[in-house]
Design a protein around this motif. Sequence first.
Motif, mmCIF file in Angstrom:
data_model
loop_
_atom_site.group_PDB
_atom_site.id
_atom_site.type_symbol
_atom_site.label_atom_id
_atom_site.label_comp_id
_atom_site.label_asym_id
_atom_site.label_seq_id
_atom_site.Cartn_x
_atom_site.Cartn_y
_atom_site.Cartn_z
ATOM 1 N N MET A 1 0.839 -1.208 0.000
ATOM 2 C CA MET A 1 0.000 0.000 0.000
ATOM 3 C C MET A 1 0.875 1.259 0.000
ATOM 4 N N THR A 2 2.028 1.192 0.678
ATOM 5 C CA THR A 2 2.911 2.380 0.779
ATOM 6 C C THR A 2 3.309 2.900 -0.600
ATOM 7 N N GLU A 3 3.585 1.971 -1.543
ATOM 8 C CA GLU A 3 4.027 2.427 -2.871
ATOM 9 C C GLU A 3 2.879 3.149 -3.601
ATOM 10 N N GLY A 102 -9.875 5.598 -4.082
ATOM 11 C CA GLY A 102 -10.321 4.417 -3.320
ATOM 12 C C GLY A 102 -9.451 3.249 -3.744
ATOM 13 N N ILE A 103 -8.875 2.531 -2.788
ATOM 14 C CA ILE A 103 -8.005 1.386 -3.095
ATOM 15 C C ILE A 103 -8.770 0.113 -2.727
ATOM 16 N N TYR A 104 -9.171 -0.635 -3.774
ATOM 17 C CA TYR A 104 -10.082 -1.775 -3.626
ATOM 18 C C TYR A 104 -9.319 -3.078 -3.862
ATOM 19 N N GLU A 105 -9.817 -4.156 -3.237
ATOM 20 C CA GLU A 105 -9.278 -5.486 -3.519
ATOM 21 C C GLU A 105 -10.463 -6.427 -3.746
ATOM 22 N N GLY A 106 -10.566 -7.014 -4.943
ATOM 23 C CA GLY A 106 -11.651 -7.956 -5.243
ATOM 24 C C GLY A 106 -12.896 -7.307 -5.808
ATOM 25 N N GLY A 107 -12.731 -6.145 -6.428
ATOM 26 C CA GLY A 107 -13.891 -5.510 -7.071
ATOM 27 C C GLY A 107 -14.230 -4.183 -6.402
ATOM 28 N N TYR A 108 -15.200 -3.465 -6.979
ATOM 29 C CA TYR A 108 -15.423 -2.063 -6.581
ATOM 30 C C TYR A 108 -16.670 -1.881 -5.714
ATOM 31 N N ALA A 109 -17.011 -2.905 -4.939
ATOM 32 C CA ALA A 109 -18.077 -2.726 -3.941
ATOM 33 C C ALA A 109 -17.507 -1.952 -2.758
ATOM 34 N N GLY A 110 -18.399 -1.264 -2.027
ATOM 35 C CA GLY A 110 -17.930 -0.493 -0.864
ATOM 36 C C GLY A 110 -17.190 -1.377 0.133
ATOM 37 N N ALA A 111 -17.664 -2.636 0.256
ATOM 38 C CA ALA A 111 -17.072 -3.549 1.252
ATOM 39 C C ALA A 111 -15.650 -3.952 0.879
ATOM 40 N N ASN A 112 -15.247 -3.724 -0.386
ATOM 41 C CA ASN A 112 -13.909 -4.133 -0.837
ATOM 42 C C ASN A 112 -12.853 -3.045 -0.702
ATOM 43 N N LEU A 113 -13.265 -1.911 -0.130
ATOM 44 C CA LEU A 113 -12.289 -0.820 0.065
ATOM 45 C C LEU A 113 -11.294 -1.196 1.158
ATOM 46 N N LYS A 114 -9.996 -1.074 0.862
ATOM 47 C CA LYS A 114 -8.952 -1.384 1.847
ATOM 48 C C LYS A 114 -8.331 -0.105 2.407
ATOM 49 N N ALA A 115 -8.428 0.975 1.634
ATOM 50 C CA ALA A 115 -7.881 2.273 2.076
ATOM 51 C C ALA A 115 -8.485 3.360 1.198
ATOM 52 N N ALA A 116 -8.487 4.571 1.733
ATOM 53 C CA ALA A 116 -8.978 5.729 0.963
ATOM 54 C C ALA A 116 -8.018 6.884 1.188
ATOM 55 N N VAL A 117 -7.789 7.669 0.141
ATOM 56 C CA VAL A 117 -6.853 8.789 0.209
ATOM 57 C C VAL A 117 -7.489 9.985 -0.497
ATOM 58 N N TYR A 118 -7.272 11.171 0.062
ATOM 59 C CA TYR A 118 -7.638 12.355 -0.731
ATOM 60 C C TYR A 118 -6.575 13.428 -0.562
ATOM 61 N N VAL A 119 -6.504 14.321 -1.561
ATOM 62 C CA VAL A 119 -5.571 15.447 -1.552
ATOM 63 C C VAL A 119 -6.408 16.725 -1.677
ATOM 64 N N VAL A 120 -6.088 17.722 -0.862
ATOM 65 C CA VAL A 120 -6.740 19.035 -0.987
ATOM 66 C C VAL A 120 -5.720 20.021 -1.546
ATOM 67 N N TYR A 121 -6.058 20.609 -2.709
ATOM 68 C CA TYR A 121 -5.196 21.660 -3.290
ATOM 69 C C TYR A 121 -5.822 22.991 -2.868
ATOM 70 N N GLY A 122 -5.328 23.521 -1.746
ATOM 71 C CA GLY A 122 -5.883 24.775 -1.222
ATOM 72 C C GLY A 122 -4.745 25.748 -0.966
ATOM 73 N N PRO A 123 -4.906 26.687 -0.035
ATOM 74 C CA PRO A 123 -3.778 27.565 0.319
ATOM 75 C C PRO A 123 -2.533 26.720 0.670
#
Length: 278
Positions: A1-3, A102-123
């Motif tokens: 996941m780190t990579e 969204g980082i999924y394993e085994g398909g794109y159902a909500g239950a398959n999410l293993k991690a989530a990341v977001y970036v904010v481009y603000g000040p």
Amino acid sequence: MTEIYEAIKRSAKRIKEAIEFDDTGYSENINATGDTQLKLDIKSDQIIEEEFAKVASIKEIISEEKEEKTPLHVEGIYGVGYDPLDGSSLIDVNLSVGSIFGIYEGGYAGANLKAAVYVVYGPRVELVIAEQDVKMYRMNKSGEFVFIKTIELKEKGKLNAPGSTQMCWEPKHKALMDAIFADGYRLRYSGGMVPDLHQILLKGGGLFSYPATSDVPKGKLRMIFEVFPFAFVYEKAGGEAIDGQRRILELSPSHPHDTTPCFFGSKAEIERVKKCYE
Ligand SMILES: O=P(O)(O)OC[C@H]1O[C@](O)(COP(=O)(O)O)[C@@H](O)[C@@H]1O
Ligand SMILES: [Mg+2]
Ligand SMILES: [Mg+2]
């Protein structure tokens, strides 16, 4: 996941520069949800695809800005669903925007999410990673992301971010919004999902809603690229995310670009939504 996180950090630096200095005009292209794409939408998508192509653990990617999936590494295990530049129409009025993953394993159902990341481009450019908990980082002068804090939602907050237009709300939704404002909640809505949800997380709580409306009965925000990742973040931060009745992360899209009504918030506010929509 780190990579994968490192690839997102590299992408964020490149997208930040594109936002600051590239052409913010529209392309001739329309994306799968019928939005006319900004040149920056396409550029951000290309940047992310280039960076993810270097990550062997990613089997395939699927973007809000592309109709179909893109296979990457046959031996990979993760599928990454992402919105390369959310709220991009706000760039030409110089408001904050974001990228959602969204980082999924085994398909794109909500239950398959293993991690989530977001970036904010603000000040400032900030990166939030939700896995076991929710960690926030900030880009420093040298372009590195420095850990700032772990984000936790309180039981109840003070902010209300009501999406869409009042004339399109169902009467019961309008009554719920009026009651929340009558209780002294502050209106905080920029039209950018990422900064709007980030603000509620950092201020300790409240409610963000994009309900079923007369013009978009299935909601506007996309399950795989926007709603599932933020539902994961909100739950890991101690809050909840529902579609009015059901827990968001129990939903499964029948089409990659499916949308859903969505409510993200602290527990007390989500309880009010459940009562309103029962
Ligand atoms: O203007 P509305 O109808 O409230 O919609 C705002 C929502 O639309 C979006 O801008 C959609 O994002 P995209 O730019 O990725 O299409 C969200 O960021 C935001 O929450
Ligand atoms: Mg979006
Ligand atoms: Mg977008």
